[in-house]
Design a protein around this motif. Structure first.
Motif, mmCIF file in Angstrom:
data_model
loop_
_atom_site.group_PDB
_atom_site.id
_atom_site.type_symbol
_atom_site.label_atom_id
_atom_site.label_comp_id
_atom_site.label_asym_id
_atom_site.label_seq_id
_atom_site.Cartn_x
_atom_site.Cartn_y
_atom_site.Cartn_z
ATOM 1 N N PHE A 11 149.135 -6.570 72.699
ATOM 2 C CA PHE A 11 148.494 -5.895 71.575
ATOM 3 C C PHE A 11 147.645 -4.720 72.065
ATOM 4 O O PHE A 11 147.695 -3.622 71.500
ATOM 5 N N SER A 46 148.627 -1.036 71.112
ATOM 6 C CA SER A 46 147.684 -0.265 70.295
ATOM 7 C C SER A 46 147.173 0.943 71.055
ATOM 8 O O SER A 46 146.995 2.028 70.463
ATOM 9 N N ASP A 80 145.186 -0.402 59.560
ATOM 10 C CA ASP A 80 146.020 -1.598 59.743
ATOM 11 C C ASP A 80 145.432 -2.515 60.802
ATOM 12 O O ASP A 80 145.406 -3.749 60.645
ATOM 13 N N LEU A 81 144.956 -1.931 61.893
ATOM 14 C CA LEU A 81 144.346 -2.742 62.956
ATOM 15 C C LEU A 81 143.093 -3.444 62.449
ATOM 16 O O LEU A 81 142.849 -4.608 62.772
ATOM 17 N N LEU A 116 144.140 -6.429 60.266
ATOM 18 C CA LEU A 116 144.584 -7.577 61.061
ATOM 19 C C LEU A 116 143.407 -8.259 61.741
ATOM 20 O O LEU A 116 143.352 -9.493 61.819
ATOM 21 N N GLU A 175 155.915 -9.995 64.438
ATOM 22 C CA GLU A 175 155.032 -9.777 65.573
ATOM 23 C C GLU A 175 154.438 -8.376 65.502
ATOM 24 O O GLU A 175 155.091 -7.433 65.055
ATOM 25 N N ARG A 176 153.233 -8.237 65.957
ATOM 26 C CA ARG A 176 152.557 -6.947 65.905
ATOM 27 C C ARG A 176 153.191 -5.948 66.867
ATOM 28 O O ARG A 176 153.449 -6.279 68.020
ATOM 29 N N LEU A 222 153.230 -2.565 62.458
ATOM 30 C CA LEU A 222 152.177 -3.477 62.008
ATOM 31 C C LEU A 222 152.355 -3.923 60.563
ATOM 32 O O LEU A 222 151.684 -4.845 60.111
ATOM 33 N N ALA A 238 153.468 -7.545 60.103
ATOM 34 C CA ALA A 238 152.404 -8.441 60.595
ATOM 35 C C ALA A 238 151.302 -8.555 59.539
ATOM 36 O O ALA A 238 150.762 -9.645 59.298
ATOM 37 N N SER A 294 150.087 -11.844 57.297
ATOM 38 C CA SER A 294 148.675 -12.236 57.172
ATOM 39 C C SER A 294 148.283 -12.404 55.709
ATOM 40 O O SER A 294 147.568 -13.344 55.352
#
Length: 423
Positions: free
Chosen positions: A204, A208, A257-258, A261, A370-371, A388, A391, A395
């Motif tokens: 990740f 990222s 988005d990050l 999550l 999966e991210r 993302l 993912a 969530s």
């Protein structure tokens, strides 16, 4: 490397913990065994030494004259004997002890042990180890002070204790060896999810960082280019500015988005469940996407097979459906069909977004959520994605206590099926 060190540390701690547990358990069992075996002997000695009539009659009998030795009697077959000592520590009933004297002659008198039950170990005339439980009592008879010592042979009990101690030690060693294997297994099992999480965290961070670095590099390059041409107008550098703005918007979407999550992982997303009429909700949400699909020569179909009120967070559900609609539009071609359907039962309701597009390979289906995972990295970069969306979709479904899965559409393409429990 750090995870492996943690696994080794966990293994060592488990092994030591099991070892200490077995050691303490063994000591406790051994002590309980000894106390229980000696309890009956000690009670009999205590009962005998407190019986004045018995003590006086035994002293008188043992002080009577006569030689009671009988060398034909086998040694060490007795249980309890009475020894009479003078105030100066001289054994007065040596003859009355008979052949027992050869087993008891190495016992030393200690008047400070009066009224206390003690353990004694001495060697007999055959150089054999003899074990006794002993108690001493001071009495006066006809004006003379005597010390009466009752001794009870505990060789058989000692042998029993030693045997069980050997059994306990053997069992402790065997079970400790088993615990080593068990500790290794538990360490690996307990560390397995941590290792997976550690690996995912590394991936990740790497992904990222890469995703953030690319737009930042482009923006930096374009800004540096602008600095080299200070006399140019905005119109002259419109292309560079437009590209920088595009990458800035992409960077903003990525950070949003990050953040989404991260908040979901930390249970910081508040789910506001409301009762919603699903038909008007979906019709309003799908209207702009239906127009986009029509402009691309694609068909947007809405199938709602329920009229009941459904419970969900409208804001999160909208975000979820937008992600799936965007994916469906990206991976379908002219003439393809995108279908949104809702079915309902007494216990659950199902929301499905399916298309007749290019589909996904079976080996990629399980990893779609999966991210940063992309089935085709080059194609998804061209379409502006960063891996993302699905993912985040997962969530959101999880926050609604539902499940989501991607399966092949029988008509070709992909089908995303979400199942939610009725509230």
């Amino acid at each position: 490397m750090q995870a492996h060190r943690q696994q080794r540390s966990l293994f060592i701690r488990n092994m030591i913990a099991f070892g200490l547990l077995f050691l303490v358990l063994g000591v406790i069992i051994s002590q309980i065994l000894q106390q229980s075996l000696y309890k009956d002997v000690d009670e009999k000695l205590q009962l005998a030494i407190t019986n004045e009539h018995f003590i006086r009659s035994e002293v008188q009998r043992n002080l009577s004259e006569g030689d009671f030795r009988n060398l034909n009697n086998p040694p060490n077959s007795f249980q309890t004997e009475l020894m009479v000592w003078s105030a100066k520590g001289k054994l007065l009933n040596e003859q009355q002890l008979g052949n027992r004297y050869d087993d008891l002659k190495n016992i030393t008198f200690n008047k400070t042990d009066s009224d206390q039950i003690n353990s004694i170990q001495v060697k007999n005339s055959y150089d054999q180890q003899m074990s006794f439980r002993s108690v001493i009592k001071k009495i006066k008879l006809d004006g003379t002070t005597y010390y009466i010592q009752l001794v009870s042979n505990t060789n058989q009990l000692e042998n029993t204790v030693q045997f069980f101690q050997k059994v306990i030690i053997s069992c402790m060693i065997v079970f400790w060896l088993i615990s080593i294997v068990l500790s290794y297994y538990l360490a690996r099992k307990n560390m397995a999810p941590i290792m997976v999480a550690w690996q995912k965290q590394q991936e990740f961070v790497e992904n990222s960082s890469h995703e953030l670095r690319t737009p930042l590099s482009i923006v930096q390059t374009k800004l540096e280019k602008l600095l080299t041409t200070p006399n140019h107008t905005i119109l002259d550098e419109a292309e560079s500015i437009a590209l920088a703005l595009s990458e800035t918007r992409r960077l903003r979407r990525l950070t949003s988005d990050l953040l989404m999550l991260a908040r979901a992982d930390n249970n910081e997303v508040h789910v506001n469940m409301t009762s919603t009429a699903i038909a008007p909700y979906l019709e309003k949400l799908c209207e702009p996407y239906s127009e986009i699909a029509a402009s691309q020569g694609k068909k947007f179909v809405l199938k709602i097979e329920t009229t009941k009120q459904l419970h969900f967070d409208q804001t999160l559900m909208t975000q979820l459906l937008i992600i799936l609609f965007d994916n469906a539009l990206k991976y379908t071609r002219e003439g393809d069909e995108i279908t949104i359907s809702v079915t309902d039962t007494a216990k659950q309701w199902t929301l499905t977004v399916s298309d007749t597009g290019i589909g996904i390979a079976p080996e990629h289906a399980e990893r779609l959520f999966e991210r940063f995972y992309r089935e085709d990295k080059a194609r998804q970069r061209e379409s502006g994605g960063h891996g993302l969306g699905l993912a985040i979709a997962q969530s959101i479904v999880t926050l609604h206590q539902g499940t989501i899965k991607a399966v092949a559409n029988p008509s070709g393409g992909t089908c995303f099926m979400m199942i939610f429990a009725r509230k």
